[in-house]
Design a protein around this motif. Structure first.
Motif, PDB file in Angstrom:
ATOM      1  N   ALA A   1      76.064 105.288  36.291  1.00 25.03           N
ATOM      2  CA  ALA A   1      76.464 106.180  35.198  1.00 25.03           C
ATOM      3  C   ALA A   1      77.242 105.413  34.132  1.00 25.03           C
ATOM      4  O   ALA A   1      77.038 105.623  32.933  1.00 25.03           O
ATOM      5  N   ALA A   2      78.122 104.526  34.559  1.00 30.79           N
ATOM      6  CA  ALA A   2      78.897 103.732  33.600  1.00 30.79           C
ATOM      7  C   ALA A   2      77.981 102.810  32.803  1.00 30.79           C
ATOM      8  O   ALA A   2      78.171 102.623  31.594  1.00 30.79           O
TER       9      ALA A   2
ATOM     10  N   ARG B   1      76.203 104.945  30.245  1.00 33.12           N
ATOM     11  CA  ARG B   1      77.142 105.314  29.181  1.00 33.12           C
ATOM     12  C   ARG B   1      77.354 104.141  28.224  1.00 33.12           C
ATOM     13  O   ARG B   1      77.334 104.310  27.003  1.00 33.12           O
ATOM     14  N   ARG B   2      77.537 102.950  28.783  1.00 31.39           N
ATOM     15  CA  ARG B   2      77.758 101.774  27.945  1.00 31.39           C
ATOM     16  C   ARG B   2      76.541 101.486  27.074  1.00 31.39           C
ATOM     17  O   ARG B   2      76.669 101.195  25.884  1.00 31.39           O
TER      18      ARG B   2
ATOM     19  N   LEU C   1      74.274 103.631  26.039  1.00 31.63           N
ATOM     20  CA  LEU C   1      74.191 104.667  24.995  1.00 31.63           C
ATOM     21  C   LEU C   1      75.205 104.419  23.892  1.00 31.63           C
ATOM     22  O   LEU C   1      74.913 104.611  22.709  1.00 31.63           O
ATOM     23  N   GLN C   2      76.407 103.995  24.276  1.00 32.52           N
ATOM     24  CA  GLN C   2      77.423 103.698  23.269  1.00 32.52           C
ATOM     25  C   GLN C   2      76.977 102.537  22.392  1.00 32.52           C
ATOM     26  O   GLN C   2      77.184 102.559  21.186  1.00 32.52           O
TER      27      GLN C   2
ATOM     28  N   GLY D   1      84.906 104.128  23.563  1.00 33.43           N
ATOM     29  CA  GLY D   1      85.189 104.310  24.982  1.00 33.43           C
ATOM     30  C   GLY D   1      85.313 103.008  25.746  1.00 33.43           C
ATOM     31  O   GLY D   1      85.592 103.017  26.932  1.00 33.43           O
ATOM     32  N   ASN D   2      85.101 101.881  25.102  1.00 26.55           N
ATOM     33  CA  ASN D   2      85.160 100.602  25.813  1.00 26.55           C
ATOM     34  C   ASN D   2      86.594 100.177  26.076  1.00 26.55           C
ATOM     35  O   ASN D   2      87.464 100.322  25.226  1.00 26.55           O
TER      36      ASN D   2
END
Length: 104
Positions: free
Chosen positions: A77-78, A81-82, A84-85, A93-94
């Motif tokens: 998941a992380a 998320r990374r 997508l960011q 969010g980093n």
């Protein structure tokens, strides 16, 4: 079936889940999760009685394997998320070392 047998089935299913997570095999993950839930239901249906050392050891192994599954899922998941960011240019969010200390 005994509680021991049911716990061994839970452990086998958790091993299958870990393998499916490592290989990103969604169909295998679904089968393993279904097997795990059925085995857990069997353990629950067999009741709660005194657990000897062997049952406690099997339950602890199942807990360790479940924790390993949880870690894999969280890492996946992380990673998503990374990615997508990075695609959206949202880097808010980093984690950046030293930044948190400035706001403390």
């Amino acid at each position: 079936m005994t509680r021991r047998d049911a716990l061994i089935d839970v452990i086998d299913a958790l091993h299958a889940e870990i393998t499916a997570l490592k290989t990103n095999d969604v169909a295998s993950l679904e089968r393993a999760t279904t097997m795990k839930l059925a085995a857990i239901a069997t353990v629950a249906a067999l009741g709660q009685g005194p657990a000897g050392p062997e049952l406690r050891e099997l339950a602890e192994e199942a807990n360790r394997l479940n924790e390993t599954c949880r870690i894999y899922v969280n890492l996946m998941a992380a990673n998503v998320r990374r990615r997508l960011q990075m695609l959206t240019g949202d880097h808010a969010g980093n984690y950046r070392p030293g930044i948190a200390a400035a706001y403390a």
